[in-house]
Write a protein that holds these residues in place. Sequence first.
Motif, short mmCIF file in Angstrom:
data_model
loop_
_atom_site.label_atom_id
_atom_site.label_comp_id
_atom_site.label_asym_id
_atom_site.label_seq_id
_atom_site.Cartn_x
_atom_site.Cartn_y
_atom_site.Cartn_z
N THR A 131 0.85 -1.19 0.00
CA THR A 131 0.00 0.00 0.00
C THR A 131 0.89 1.24 0.00
OG1 THR A 131 -0.13 0.38 2.40
CG2 THR A 131 -1.57 -1.33 1.48
N CYS A 132 0.27 2.41 0.05
CA CYS A 132 1.08 3.63 0.05
C CYS A 132 1.89 3.77 1.34
CB CYS A 132 0.19 4.86 -0.15
SG CYS A 132 -1.03 5.12 1.14
N ASN A 133 1.47 3.08 2.41
CA ASN A 133 2.14 3.23 3.70
C ASN A 133 3.03 2.05 4.08
OD1 ASN A 133 1.13 5.76 4.35
ND2 ASN A 133 -0.78 4.89 5.13
N VAL A 155 -2.35 -4.66 12.02
CA VAL A 155 -2.42 -4.00 10.72
C VAL A 155 -3.87 -4.04 10.20
CG1 VAL A 155 -1.73 -4.16 8.30
CG2 VAL A 155 -0.02 -4.45 10.09
N GLY A 156 -4.49 -5.21 10.28
CA GLY A 156 -5.83 -5.38 9.74
C GLY A 156 -6.91 -4.59 10.45
N THR A 157 -6.64 -4.19 11.68
CA THR A 157 -7.64 -3.43 12.43
C THR A 157 -7.33 -1.93 12.49
OG1 THR A 157 -6.43 -3.99 14.46
CG2 THR A 157 -8.30 -5.39 13.87
N GLY A 178 -9.61 -4.03 3.40
CA GLY A 178 -9.95 -4.37 2.02
C GLY A 178 -8.70 -4.70 1.22
N GLN A 179 -7.61 -4.00 1.52
CA GLN A 179 -6.36 -4.25 0.83
C GLN A 179 -5.79 -5.62 1.20
OE1 GLN A 179 -4.68 -0.64 2.36
NE2 GLN A 179 -4.87 0.45 0.42
N PHE A 203 -5.70 -12.63 -4.23
CA PHE A 203 -4.77 -12.73 -5.35
C PHE A 203 -3.84 -13.93 -5.15
CE2 PHE A 203 -1.15 -11.69 -7.98
CZ PHE A 203 -1.65 -10.94 -9.03
N SER A 204 -3.33 -14.09 -3.93
CA SER A 204 -2.42 -15.19 -3.63
C SER A 204 -3.13 -16.54 -3.70
CB SER A 204 -1.80 -15.00 -2.24
OG SER A 204 -0.95 -16.07 -1.91
#
Length: 417
Positions: free
Chosen positions: A57-59, A107-109, A123-124, A131-132
């Motif tokens: 992601t951008c971060n 990270v997910g939260t 969502g990312q 994809f994986s």
Amino acid sequence: MQVSHSKEIANFHIVGINYKKTDAAIRGLYAINPAQYEQLLEHARAVQLDDLFVLSTCNRTEVYGFAANPGQLIDLLCRESNGDKSQLEELAYIKSGEEAIRHLYQVGTGLDSQILGDYEIIGQIRNATKFSKARQCLGSFLERLVNSVLQVSKLIKTETGLSKGTVSVAFATVRMLERICPDIKDKKVVLLGVGKIGRNTCKNMIEYLGVKEVTLINRTLQVAADFAGQHGLQYAPYENMVSEMQAADVILVASNAPQPTVLADHLRNASPKLIVDLSIPFNVEAAVGELSHITLVNVDELSKVQDETLQNRLGEVPKAISIIDEHMEEFLYWYKMRKHAVVLKAVKDKLQEIHTREILQQKNGGHYKMEDIELVSSRIIQKMINLMAGKVRKETDKSDQYIAMINDIFETGVNQE
């Protein structure tokens, strides 16, 4: 090359870089686009790394997966990205086992996001793992873990105030524009790139700042035309990008191209402008920021926009951590039980092997008699006892533990004290 590793939890690693230690320019070197992700997974399968995914992601850019050591994940990332391995080894954070699992929950939260409580990250993660999985690189461990993270993220969103209030890169852009360009509703704005971030930023400008004169430019013209039609905006073909930018007062760049699309030569003789680069890697050439008549802002500067919403969210962190703790404990219990199930099945197979061998020896082509069955059963029981006794004799330093465990499992009632 063959890579040997087990699916023990100690071999689950995460290797990554994020906004805490690197700026957007460096993060851009390790960003992974879909084509690179495809190649990375193809190579991972070739070296028998088949339970992993990449979050870019951008971060942050992070690789999660099983490997004999984290260095194998570093090699995968550097093989496909534009980054340098020695630099990554210096800047990367590495977490393994339960620490890596907890990191994914955080990270997910949104607890580890540059903007606390950022809900877009889940969502990312969902898209990265999908994809994986479609390329046979997501095993049962990671799939179960990600599903747990998705569930926890939803619970935290509904049961705490961690994600309440509007704070995102798109909204931070609006707050920044409001501060440094107070008369923006009277300015001519060009939006280059009509993807998710571009659309969200544009809608926020319309809603919060009253901006009306916006021209949309996108490589696929129909995408720009559709969005412009929905919101009463203008659009122009990509071939007119330079002339449209030169006529604009404010330029928002959300094109997410692999190389800069806005160059210093495009704007060297243009009127003064404010340019906001929302892309990772940067899509505005660094030399643009050196032009005296151009003010250039990137995503790292946007993240510094503070809001009282963020202060309110800090008070919700302990609740979020409590929910994570509960569900992480459940996940680890599932993992341990799965390991036990494998052992128990192996024991069952071993007993079946003994049973079949004894039956064949006893039968010798004839019919069974009751005394035959009793004799076979007796021999099987004795062989089981011999297996346990042999292990206890061999492992003398653990013999007391083994005997205590056997005593407990079979509930013999024998007092060993």
